[in-house]
Structures are given as C-alpha cells and as structure tokens.
Scaffold this motif. Structure first.
Motif, short mmCIF file in Angstrom:
data_model
loop_
_atom_site.label_atom_id
_atom_site.label_comp_id
_atom_site.label_asym_id
_atom_site.label_seq_id
_atom_site.Cartn_x
_atom_site.Cartn_y
_atom_site.Cartn_z
N GLU A 36 -19.51 -14.29 57.36
CA GLU A 36 -19.73 -13.25 56.35
C GLU A 36 -19.58 -13.81 54.94
O GLU A 36 -20.33 -13.43 54.03
CB GLU A 36 -18.73 -12.11 56.57
CG GLU A 36 -18.89 -11.37 57.89
CD GLU A 36 -20.09 -10.45 57.91
OE1 GLU A 36 -20.64 -10.17 56.82
OE2 GLU A 36 -20.47 -10.01 59.01
N THR A 39 -22.73 -15.70 54.00
CA THR A 39 -23.79 -14.76 53.65
C THR A 39 -23.52 -14.10 52.30
O THR A 39 -24.45 -13.88 51.50
CB THR A 39 -23.91 -13.69 54.75
OG1 THR A 39 -24.15 -14.32 56.01
CG2 THR A 39 -25.05 -12.73 54.45
N LEU A 40 -22.24 -13.80 52.04
CA LEU A 40 -21.88 -13.21 50.75
C LEU A 40 -22.22 -14.14 49.61
O LEU A 40 -22.72 -13.70 48.56
CB LEU A 40 -20.40 -12.87 50.74
CG LEU A 40 -19.83 -12.35 49.42
CD1 LEU A 40 -20.53 -11.07 48.99
CD2 LEU A 40 -18.32 -12.13 49.55
N GLU A 70 -26.00 -4.60 47.73
CA GLU A 70 -25.93 -5.47 48.92
C GLU A 70 -24.74 -6.42 48.81
O GLU A 70 -24.05 -6.68 49.81
CB GLU A 70 -27.23 -6.26 49.05
CG GLU A 70 -27.40 -6.96 50.38
CD GLU A 70 -27.60 -6.01 51.53
OE1 GLU A 70 -27.38 -6.42 52.68
OE2 GLU A 70 -27.96 -4.84 51.28
N ARG A 73 -21.59 -4.41 49.55
CA ARG A 73 -21.46 -4.14 50.99
C ARG A 73 -20.94 -5.37 51.73
O ARG A 73 -20.12 -5.25 52.64
CB ARG A 73 -22.82 -3.72 51.55
CG ARG A 73 -23.29 -2.34 51.13
CD ARG A 73 -24.60 -2.01 51.81
NE ARG A 73 -24.47 -2.04 53.26
CZ ARG A 73 -25.50 -2.03 54.11
NH1 ARG A 73 -26.75 -2.02 53.63
NH2 ARG A 73 -25.30 -2.05 55.40
N ALA A 74 -21.43 -6.54 51.34
CA ALA A 74 -20.97 -7.77 51.99
C ALA A 74 -19.49 -8.01 51.68
O ALA A 74 -18.73 -8.43 52.56
CB ALA A 74 -21.82 -8.95 51.52
N ARG A 75 -19.05 -7.73 50.45
CA ARG A 75 -17.63 -7.89 50.12
C ARG A 75 -16.77 -6.92 50.91
O ARG A 75 -15.69 -7.26 51.38
CB ARG A 75 -17.42 -7.67 48.62
CG ARG A 75 -18.08 -8.70 47.71
CD ARG A 75 -17.63 -8.52 46.28
NE ARG A 75 -18.46 -9.29 45.36
CZ ARG A 75 -19.49 -8.79 44.68
NH1 ARG A 75 -19.77 -7.48 44.79
NH2 ARG A 75 -20.20 -9.55 43.89
N GLN A 77 -17.45 -5.62 53.84
CA GLN A 77 -17.41 -6.05 55.23
C GLN A 77 -16.42 -7.20 55.42
O GLN A 77 -15.66 -7.24 56.40
CB GLN A 77 -18.81 -6.48 55.68
CG GLN A 77 -18.91 -6.92 57.13
CD GLN A 77 -18.62 -5.79 58.10
OE1 GLN A 77 -18.82 -4.62 57.78
NE2 GLN A 77 -18.16 -6.15 59.29
N THR A 78 -16.41 -8.12 54.48
CA THR A 78 -15.46 -9.24 54.56
C THR A 78 -14.02 -8.75 54.45
O THR A 78 -13.14 -9.21 55.18
CB THR A 78 -15.75 -10.25 53.44
OG1 THR A 78 -17.12 -10.70 53.56
CG2 THR A 78 -14.84 -11.45 53.55
N ARG A 269 -30.36 -10.68 56.25
CA ARG A 269 -29.81 -9.74 57.20
C ARG A 269 -30.13 -10.15 58.64
O ARG A 269 -29.29 -10.04 59.54
CB ARG A 269 -30.36 -8.34 56.91
CG ARG A 269 -29.79 -7.24 57.79
CD ARG A 269 -28.31 -7.13 57.66
NE ARG A 269 -27.88 -6.92 56.28
CZ ARG A 269 -26.63 -6.89 55.90
NH1 ARG A 269 -25.67 -7.12 56.79
NH2 ARG A 269 -26.32 -6.69 54.63
N LEU A 272 -27.85 -13.06 59.52
CA LEU A 272 -26.49 -12.60 59.75
C LEU A 272 -26.37 -11.89 61.10
O LEU A 272 -25.40 -12.10 61.85
CB LEU A 272 -26.06 -11.67 58.62
CG LEU A 272 -24.64 -11.11 58.72
CD1 LEU A 272 -23.61 -12.23 58.75
CD2 LEU A 272 -24.35 -10.16 57.54
#
Length: 305
Positions: A36, A39-40, A70, A73-75, A77-78, A269, A272
C-alpha cells in the motif's frame, strides 16, 4: 492419567499451530502495508504532477481533485492496516505471554516445500495424541465395565440375637445366629453395570467419530492446499508480471502526457488489486499448510523468529 497426558500433548500442538497462524497474519499485514505504501508513493507523485499541470492550466481542477481524493484514500487505507497490525501484534504477544512491548517480527510468508504426501499425513494423523487420548478413555471405560461386572456377590443376611427362654423358674439365656438367602442368590449390580456400559459405548462412538473426522479434515485441507498452491503459482507467473509492466508503461506515458490521470489511476488500481490477490493467496496458502500439519499431527520445524 495416560489420557490426560495425551490431551496435554495435543494442547501443545494446538498452541504451536495458533502461534504460527498469528505469526503469519502479522507477516501478511506487514507485507500488505509495504504494498500500500508503494502504491501511495506512486499516487502522490501523480498528484504532484497533476497539481503542477492544473497550476499551468494544462489539466482541469477535476483532475486535481481526483488525484487528491485518491491519495487520501490510499493514506486512509494504510492507516487502517497499521491499526490492524498493532492489534495482530498485541494478540500474538498475549498468546506468547510476552511483556507489554509488542514483538517485532521477521520471516518469510511463503511456506517451505512440503516434504510429505497425503498418505504420510494420514499415517501421522492416526498417531495424533488426541486419538490416543480417545483410546485411553475407551480402555478406562472398558476397565470400569469389567469392574462393575465383577462386583457380584451373594445377597446373604446374617443375624445375631440373644434372649431368655423357658418357664419363669427355669428361664435360660440363649444366643441365636440366623442366615437368610434371597432369590436370586447373587446381587447382579445391574445399575452399576448399566452406567458403565453406557460410558463404554459412548467412548467407543467418540473414538470412531474422532478418527473419521480427522481423516476427512486432512483430506479436505490437502485438496485446498493443492488448489491454493496452483493459484499462487499462476498469479506469480502470469498476472503480476503483466500488471507490473502495465504500471511501468502507464507511468512513462503519463509523464510524457500521452495518457490522463484516470487511465493512470485505473492501471495503478489494477496493479494494487493484483498484488492484494497474490498476497491473500500466499497468506491463505501458509495458513492452510499450518492447519493441515496441525490436523495431521505432523512434526514440522517452521522457520519462525
């Protein structure tokens, strides 16, 4: 006593399997966080590039907002995965009775090559301490039944009495001893034998059911292990390399202005999701191997640190 010792040995096996399972879950979360974060970083780089284009008037504000959303959202999720990692490490520490400090784990997620066949596992399952404990309980119940059957004795009543008999002027003292026998002559102990018979029958049923359940569980886990192994190899060999190549090509095209942000986010996406699928399959493969060896009572030496 023998049955209790076998139960203790089986409990040790279960605890070892539980420790390894929790260890694997922590390793999986650590790998997931690394994925993650990678990807971030890509999304943040794209968001910075889009921000510069929006400032220069080359891209619309919509693209800038999409990039920021986006990235956030990645932050998020991490951060969620980090919370789950803390909880998993705490559960492992509680299971191991470690001090308040959470353990730092290192190790490989992929299982070692299996050096056994299904027949080897079934032979090992027949020697599990849990089944030995059932056998000992059945033997104990049989011994109790034999004891109750042997507890048959004559139903004899013995009486002793004393008195005086005869005319008043010549009354004499006497002592009498009486023995009475009831029919049937022997006390059958039917109640004790009935209870012991029930316990013995129940122990037999439990032993037979446990043996069948172990075989069924080992065969089912073996099939699942084989399917997961094939799926992991397929993802590693075909899906993931193509996704990584698409990610590299899309990043190059985005920097050159050949594709837009939406296409870049779509490719990222997909990459990932493919990495998540592979990680989930690797985790399930390792956990299935742990469950398979625990169900079969296989003596393994996992590489745990």
């Amino acid at each position: 006593l023998a049955a209790t010792r076998q139960v203790i040995a089986e409990t040790r096996r279960q605890v070892r399997a539980e420790v390894e399972s929790r260890f694997v879950r922590v390793l999986s979360l650590q790998s997931r966080i690394q994925t993650e974060e990678a990807t971030l970083n890509l999304i943040e780089d794209a968001a910075q590039a889009v921000g510069k284009r929006v400032a220069a008037g080359e891209d619309s504000r919509l693209d800038g907002n999409l990039a920021r959303v986006e990235a956030e959202r990645a932050r998020n999720q991490t951060a969620l995965l980090r919370e789950q990692l803390v909880q998993a490490r705490a559960e492992l520490a509680v299971l191991l009775q470690l001090p308040a400090e959470l353990p730092q784990l290192q190790g490989g997620l992929d299982p070692a090559p299996a050096a056994y066949s299904l027949d080897d596992l079934l032979n090992s399952a027949a020697d599990r301490p849990a089944l030995h404990a059932r056998n000992h309980r059945e033997q104990a119940a049989k011994s109790r039944l034999d004891l109750e059957r042997a507890t048959r004795y004559p139903d004899v009543t013995v009486g002793l009495g004393a008195g005086r008999d005869g005319p008043a002027e010549a009354r004499e003292k006497f002592v009498s001893l009486s023995v009475s026998l009831q029919l049937p002559l022997f006390r059958q102990n039917a109640g004790g034998i009935g209870r012991a018979t029930t316990e013995y029958t129940q122990a037999q049923i439990e032993r037979e059911a446990a043996g069948r359940d172990v075989v069924t569980q080992v065969v089912a886990l073996w099939e699942r292990f084989a399917h997961l192994k094939a799926r992991v190899e397929r993802l590693k060999a075909s899906v993931l390399p193509s996704l990584k190549e698409n990610q590299r090509l899309s990043s190059t095209s985005f920097r050159a202005g050949e594709i837009g942000l939406l296409q870049l986010l779509l490719v990222n996406r997909q990459v990932l999701d493919g990495q998540r699928d592979l990680l989930d399959a690797r985790t399930e493969l390792r956990l299935t191997k742990v469950a398979l060896e625990a169900a079969a009572g296989w003596q393994s030496t996992p590489d745990l640190r």
